[in-house]
Every structure is written in C-alpha cells, then in structure tokens.
Design a protein around this motif. Structure first.
Motif, PDB file in Angstrom:
ATOM      1  N   VAL A  55       0.845  -1.203   0.000  1.00 45.15           N
ATOM      2  CA  VAL A  55       0.000   0.000   0.000  1.00 45.15           C
ATOM      3  C   VAL A  55       0.879   1.251   0.000  1.00 45.15           C
ATOM      4  CG1 VAL A  55      -1.686   1.339   1.328  1.00 45.15           C
ATOM      5  CG2 VAL A  55      -1.956  -1.136   1.124  1.00 45.15           C
ATOM      6  N   LYS A  56       1.932   1.216   0.805  1.00 41.57           N
ATOM      7  CA  LYS A  56       2.843   2.368   0.910  1.00 41.57           C
ATOM      8  C   LYS A  56       3.537   2.642  -0.418  1.00 41.57           C
ATOM      9  CE  LYS A  56       6.705   4.058   3.716  1.00 41.57           C
ATOM     10  NZ  LYS A  56       7.623   3.737   4.857  1.00 41.57           N
ATOM     11  N   GLU A  57       4.057   1.571  -1.054  1.00 37.95           N
ATOM     12  CA  GLU A  57       4.768   1.720  -2.329  1.00 37.95           C
ATOM     13  C   GLU A  57       3.871   2.298  -3.422  1.00 37.95           C
ATOM     14  OE1 GLU A  57       6.219  -2.171  -3.127  1.00 37.95           O
ATOM     15  OE2 GLU A  57       7.827  -2.067  -1.622  1.00 37.95           O
ATOM     16  N   LYS A  58       2.582   1.894  -3.403  1.00 35.52           N
ATOM     17  CA  LYS A  58       1.668   2.339  -4.455  1.00 35.52           C
ATOM     18  C   LYS A  58       1.086   3.729  -4.206  1.00 35.52           C
ATOM     19  CE  LYS A  58       0.306  -2.281  -5.936  1.00 35.52           C
ATOM     20  NZ  LYS A  58      -0.797  -3.260  -6.093  1.00 35.52           N
ATOM     21  N   SER A  59       1.272   4.231  -2.977  1.00 30.11           N
ATOM     22  CA  SER A  59       0.637   5.509  -2.644  1.00 30.11           C
ATOM     23  C   SER A  59       1.594   6.684  -2.466  1.00 30.11           C
ATOM     24  CB  SER A  59      -0.198   5.356  -1.374  1.00 30.11           C
ATOM     25  OG  SER A  59       0.600   4.913  -0.297  1.00 30.11           O
ATOM     26  N   ILE A  60       2.818   6.428  -1.988  1.00 29.23           N
ATOM     27  CA  ILE A  60       3.757   7.519  -1.716  1.00 29.23           C
ATOM     28  C   ILE A  60       4.052   8.308  -2.999  1.00 29.23           C
ATOM     29  CG2 ILE A  60       6.114   8.114  -1.020  1.00 29.23           C
ATOM     30  CD1 ILE A  60       4.434   7.342   1.318  1.00 29.23           C
ATOM     31  N   GLY A  61       3.934   9.616  -2.894  1.00 28.45           N
ATOM     32  CA  GLY A  61       4.252  10.476  -4.024  1.00 28.45           C
ATOM     33  C   GLY A  61       3.134  10.639  -5.030  1.00 28.45           C
ATOM     34  N   LYS A  62       2.042   9.890  -4.841  1.00 29.30           N
ATOM     35  CA  LYS A  62       0.916  10.003  -5.771  1.00 29.30           C
ATOM     36  C   LYS A  62       0.259  11.371  -5.616  1.00 29.30           C
ATOM     37  CE  LYS A  62       0.044   6.083  -8.116  1.00 29.30           C
ATOM     38  NZ  LYS A  62      -1.048   5.163  -7.877  1.00 29.30           N
ATOM     39  N   LYS A  63       0.090  12.050  -6.738  1.00 31.66           N
ATOM     40  CA  LYS A  63      -0.607  13.326  -6.716  1.00 31.66           C
ATOM     41  C   LYS A  63      -2.099  13.065  -6.824  1.00 31.66           C
ATOM     42  CE  LYS A  63      -0.654  17.935  -8.702  1.00 31.66           C
ATOM     43  NZ  LYS A  63      -0.092  18.854  -9.708  1.00 31.66           N
ATOM     44  N   VAL A  64      -2.852  13.649  -5.923  1.00 36.37           N
ATOM     45  CA  VAL A  64      -4.289  13.410  -5.880  1.00 36.37           C
ATOM     46  C   VAL A  64      -4.987  14.370  -6.837  1.00 36.37           C
ATOM     47  CG1 VAL A  64      -6.331  13.303  -4.407  1.00 36.37           C
ATOM     48  CG2 VAL A  64      -4.093  12.698  -3.483  1.00 36.37           C
ATOM     49  N   ILE A  65      -5.747  13.833  -7.761  1.00 36.83           N
ATOM     50  CA  ILE A  65      -6.459  14.676  -8.720  1.00 36.83           C
ATOM     51  C   ILE A  65      -7.518  15.512  -8.001  1.00 36.83           C
ATOM     52  CG2 ILE A  65      -6.053  13.143 -10.672  1.00 36.83           C
ATOM     53  CD1 ILE A  65      -8.853  12.045 -10.332  1.00 36.83           C
ATOM     54  N   THR A  66      -7.906  16.588  -8.631  1.00 41.91           N
ATOM     55  CA  THR A  66      -8.779  17.580  -8.001  1.00 41.91           C
ATOM     56  C   THR A  66     -10.044  16.992  -7.411  1.00 41.91           C
ATOM     57  OG1 THR A  66      -7.991  19.126  -9.672  1.00 41.91           O
ATOM     58  CG2 THR A  66      -9.865  19.826  -8.354  1.00 41.91           C
ATOM     59  N   SER A  67     -10.614  16.010  -8.113  1.00 40.33           N
ATOM     60  CA  SER A  67     -11.912  15.468  -7.687  1.00 40.33           C
ATOM     61  C   SER A  67     -11.801  14.481  -6.532  1.00 40.33           C
ATOM     62  CB  SER A  67     -12.607  14.783  -8.868  1.00 40.33           C
ATOM     63  OG  SER A  67     -11.787  13.735  -9.364  1.00 40.33           O
ATOM     64  N   LEU A  68     -10.556  14.135  -6.123  1.00 33.23           N
ATOM     65  CA  LEU A  68     -10.367  13.154  -5.050  1.00 33.23           C
ATOM     66  C   LEU A  68      -9.662  13.771  -3.846  1.00 33.23           C
ATOM     67  CD1 LEU A  68      -9.171   9.959  -6.960  1.00 33.23           C
ATOM     68  CD2 LEU A  68     -11.428  10.366  -5.986  1.00 33.23           C
ATOM     69  N   LYS A  69      -9.731  13.054  -2.737  1.00 28.97           N
ATOM     70  CA  LYS A  69      -8.974  13.396  -1.540  1.00 28.97           C
ATOM     71  C   LYS A  69      -8.017  12.238  -1.262  1.00 28.97           C
ATOM     72  CE  LYS A  69     -12.689  16.124   0.549  1.00 28.97           C
ATOM     73  NZ  LYS A  69     -13.635  16.233   1.678  1.00 28.97           N
ATOM     74  N   PRO A  70      -6.928  12.480  -0.516  1.00 31.05           N
ATOM     75  CA  PRO A  70      -5.987  11.388  -0.217  1.00 31.05           C
ATOM     76  C   PRO A  70      -6.670  10.153   0.359  1.00 31.05           C
ATOM     77  CG  PRO A  70      -5.066  13.471   0.481  1.00 31.05           C
ATOM     78  CD  PRO A  70      -6.471  13.758   0.045  1.00 31.05           C
ATOM     79  N   LYS A  71      -7.651  10.359   1.234  1.00 35.07           N
ATOM     80  CA  LYS A  71      -8.360   9.230   1.841  1.00 35.07           C
ATOM     81  C   LYS A  71      -9.009   8.346   0.784  1.00 35.07           C
ATOM     82  CE  LYS A  71     -12.411   8.168   4.636  1.00 35.07           C
ATOM     83  NZ  LYS A  71     -13.569   8.700   5.378  1.00 35.07           N
ATOM     84  N   GLU A  72      -9.617   8.968  -0.240  1.00 31.45           N
ATOM     85  CA  GLU A  72     -10.310   8.208  -1.285  1.00 31.45           C
ATOM     86  C   GLU A  72      -9.328   7.400  -2.123  1.00 31.45           C
ATOM     87  OE1 GLU A  72     -12.207  11.577  -2.970  1.00 31.45           O
ATOM     88  OE2 GLU A  72     -14.021  11.383  -1.741  1.00 31.45           O
ATOM     89  N   LEU A  73      -8.144   7.961  -2.358  1.00 32.62           N
ATOM     90  CA  LEU A  73      -7.125   7.241  -3.118  1.00 32.62           C
ATOM     91  C   LEU A  73      -6.587   6.058  -2.324  1.00 32.62           C
ATOM     92  CD1 LEU A  73      -5.373   7.034  -5.644  1.00 32.62           C
ATOM     93  CD2 LEU A  73      -3.759   8.624  -4.576  1.00 32.62           C
ATOM     94  N   ILE A  74      -6.348   6.271  -1.037  1.00 31.65           N
ATOM     95  CA  ILE A  74      -5.851   5.181  -0.182  1.00 31.65           C
ATOM     96  C   ILE A  74      -6.889   4.063  -0.086  1.00 31.65           C
ATOM     97  CG2 ILE A  74      -5.236   4.545   2.183  1.00 31.65           C
ATOM     98  CD1 ILE A  74      -3.001   5.887   0.691  1.00 31.65           C
ATOM     99  N   ILE A  75      -8.155   4.427   0.028  1.00 33.00           N
ATOM    100  CA  ILE A  75      -9.218   3.415   0.073  1.00 33.00           C
ATOM    101  C   ILE A  75      -9.164   2.543  -1.175  1.00 33.00           C
ATOM    102  CG2 ILE A  75     -11.726   3.087  -0.111  1.00 33.00           C
ATOM    103  CD1 ILE A  75     -12.078   5.410   1.829  1.00 33.00           C
TER     104      ILE A  75
END
Length: 450
Positions: A55-75
C-alpha cells in the motif's frame, strides 16, 4: 463478519490529512493503524507487514487529482490489495456435464460439514437442480439423523444404508441410485475427525478414488482463526481439494483467516456460511467482500439475495391486487415471510453502502428489536379472523380491534397505528407500478419496525 476490521479500518482512514500529495508524513499514522487493524483481526504479522508495504509503495508520491482526496485514493489502493489477498476473483464450483456430478465434502469434526452440505443442496435446488445428499459419515452417532432433519425442511432426499460400515459401498450405491432417480448432483457428507490422522486420510483418499468427484470442498471453522489455515495446509498435502468453505463467520467479528487463507494455501475460498438458516450461504467474491470490509456495501449480492426470494409471477399478482384495491393482510403476511427469507438482518444491512456508520444496525439489541417488530406485525395479523385478513376495511370496528389487541397482546394504540398506516399505504399503491409497489411494502414494514 469482519465487524472489528471494518470499524478499525474506518478509524484508520479518517486519520489521513492533506489535500494534494500523499507523503510518508501524512500517511504514516494511517498505515500504522491499518497494520494494527489487520493484526487485531487475526491476520498473520508477516502478511500484514507485506500488505502495508505494498500500500505504501503504491501511494507515496501520488498526486491526488482535483476530484479526489488522499483518503479516497488510499481506500482504492487498500481495496485493490484486499481483493488480491483474498484471491482476486471468485472461482466457480466444478459441475460436469455427466450425470450425476459428484461433490465431496470433507473437513474436521465440528467444522460444520453436515450443515454446509444441506445448505449447498438447497443452493442447487434453487437453481433448478435435483440434488441428492449422501450420508457417508459412518462413525458419528446420529450423523445420518442430523442430515435427514436438515434436508427434510426443504424436501431434499438423503441416501443412506442403515447399519452399513462400508463407506465405499455407500458412495457407489448412491451414484447408482442417483442415476436411477435422475438426480443431477450428488453431495457426499463424509466423516470428520478430531484431528488429521492416517486413518482419516486413508479413508478420504479411497472415497476420492472410488467416486472420482468433480469437486472436493474442504470445510473449515472460521472461528478457529489461524488454526484453520494450519489445518488446510496439512490436509492439502494428502488430498488435492478444489476449494475451501469458511463456516461460522457470523460468530467471529475478526475474519482474518478468511482474508488470508487463499494467499497462504493457494486454494480459493468458494463459499462462506454466515448463519444457522439453510439459506445462509454465499459464493465467495473477493471484490464484494473487500467492499463490505471498507464499509462500501455489496449491492450486487443484496440484489441477488432479494431476487432469489421474490417471485416475479407472485409479485405481478400482488400488483394486480394493489391496482384493484384488493391488497389485504394475507398478502402483507406473505410479503413479511419473503423478506424474512432474505437472511439475517445484520448480514443484509452489511451489504448496504454506508451502513458502517449506522452503528445501531450493528448493535445486537437493535437487530433483535427489528426481529421482534416483525413478530409483532405477524402476531397482529394472526390474531385476525380469516374474514378480517381478506377484508381490511372491516377492521375500523372498535370491538374487532379490541379483540385483536387482546389476542396479540399488543396495545390498542399500536393496533390503531398499524391499521392507519396500512390503509394509507394501500391508497398510495393504487397509482404506482409493480416494482415501486413492492418497494413501498418494504418501506411500510420498515416504518412499522421503527
């Protein structure tokens, strides 16, 4: 099922802060809580650590697009990893074209083999198959009687040879009987043991060789946690079974074994059993289960469960009665029975998106209260005469209402409320289509339960 993990993951994901980019700083506390949630839910420490690393490898450094929040991407990332961990996709049971198809059920004593065998037979019966249950447990006292009692409730035949101690003879003769009586599926309930031993393995291997089953299912008790995984690993060395069945998941809010067993053993979970009723059986879909764990519900399973119970032809007849203002208490009673068949309220509610936040639905007292409310409605209707059930308008008489109140043990005020709501809903339903009509009936029942 998964209650503990659901709540802890929800809490962990609410910790996440920030809006633009996921960093080690803003995700560290969330990942720590997710790992703790997995371990507390009886997930192996090494698997939990590997899960968090991915999960960490796939999420670190990911830029969250305008329509999303970090929580939604992590989910989304956690969801994908859960699905992968549980086997990625569901694996269907093997049913051959030969008649009959043979399904061999095995497992330790007390794992729920006999109950599952009857549930699986009922599952196929609903799909217009003609199953035959075979009582091949020649050791446990009353094993045959238990299977027969379970099967009689849904009118499924059971083959057994009274007094026989030759399990191979029982299996072979059951196949001949099935061919003669045109049964297209045989489900063989074999004997369990207190532990995996040579005698048990020799017998199950002989049964396997004699009947050459299309499918071998190994049943494990979900409440035994990591011991369930150890049992499956040992058993797989002796018999090449096709899939796993997890039983008694309604009795364990953790569910760690169900999440990890496929990835450890290399065999798919094909069914889960999460209740005592004969209809409490589900095909295991990793993606749907991941949705439930993350509190996103499982609408597909919910719709399938409803469709299984609601007869389209009967629904059309109900609509015809509604449109002619002839919907009565006998029809309502039938609808209540259909709703009750869908399954345990707690399991059904878990399939509805957003239900994780509705804590009262997961409270045992609240769930029991809903069951009691349905019983109260049934009690009111059962206290009416057949004439009154078919003629709702006659119930405005005070003497009739008092008699029903006395017969059902429910206060007159509550009887009045029930009748008024019924008549209001009946008027409304005259102007709507069949699907909406059924929905309003459900809403009416829901309003009464509150």
């Amino acid at each position: 099922m998964f209650d503990q993990l659901q709540k802890k993951l929800d809490k962990a994901l609410h910790i996440l802060k920030g809006n633009n980019r996921i960093t080690e700083i803003n995700i560290s506390e969330t990942l720590k809580e997710i790992r703790r949630a997995l371990i507390d839910s009886d997930v192996n420490y090494k698997i939990a650590r590997t899960f968090i690393q991915k999960v960490k490898e796939k999420s670190i450094g990911k830029k969250v697009i305008t329509s999303l929040k970090p929580k939604e991407l992590i989910i989304k990332i956690v969801y994908d990893e859960l699905v992968t961990l549980m086997g990625e996709k569901n694996t269907e049971i093997n049913i051959s074209r030969r008649n009959p198809s043979v399904i061999l059920i095995c497992g330790l004593q007390g794992s729920g083999k006999t109950s599952f065998s009857s549930k699986l037979a009922f599952f196929f019966q609903k799909k217009n198959k003609s199953p035959l249950l075979v009582a091949a447990d020649i050791y446990r006292p009353a094993a045959i009687d238990q299977l027969r009692i379970l099967a009689e409730k849904v009118k499924i035949p059971v083959f057994f040879l009274k007094g026989s101690k030759n399990v191979i003879e029982i299996v072979q003769k059951s196949i001949c009987y099935a061919k003669k009586e045109n049964h297209d599926i045989i489900i063989i309930d074999t004997a369990g043991r207190l532990s995996i031993n040579k005698t048990m393995m020799d017998e199950i291997q002989k049964i396997d060789k004699s009947c050459q089953p299309d499918e071998i299912l190994f049943v494990v008790d979900g409440m035994t946690g990591q011991d369930a995984i150890n049992t499956v690993q040992i058993f797989s060395k002796f018999l090449n079974f096709d899939g796993i069945v997890m039983t008694k998941l309604d009795g364990d809010s953790r569910g760690g074994a169900a999440i990890t067993i496929s990835s450890i053993v290399g065999k798919p979970i094909k069914f889960i059993s999460n209740g005592e009723k004969i209809e409490d059986i589900e095909i295991f879909h990793p993606d749907r289960i991941a949705n439930r764990i993350l509190g996103m519900g499982d609408i597909v399973s919910f719709v399938e469960r409803v469709q299984e119970q609601f007869d389209e032809e009967r629904t059309q007849k109900i609509y015809n009665k509604i449109s002619k203002n002839r919907f009565n208490f006998e029809d309502l009673l039938e609808q209540i029975q259909q709703i009750k068949k869908i399954g345990d309220l707690k399991n059904i509610i878990s399939m509805i998106p957003g239900s994780l936040g509705i804590e009262r639905f997961f409270d045992k007292k609240a769930t029991n209260k809903k069951k009691d409310s349905l019983k109260r409605i049934e009690s009111i209707i059962h206290s009416m005469t057949p004439y009154e059930r078919k003629n709702p308008k006659k119930l405005f008489s005070e003497s009739r209402k008092k008699r029903i109140s006395k017969g059902s043990g429910i206060p007159l005020k509550e009887i009045d409320l029930f009748l008024n709501q019924f008549h209001s809903i009946s008027k409304m339903m005259k102007t709507i289509n069949v699907n909406s009509g059924q929905q309003i009936i459900k809403n009416f029942l829901s309003s009464i339960k509150k």
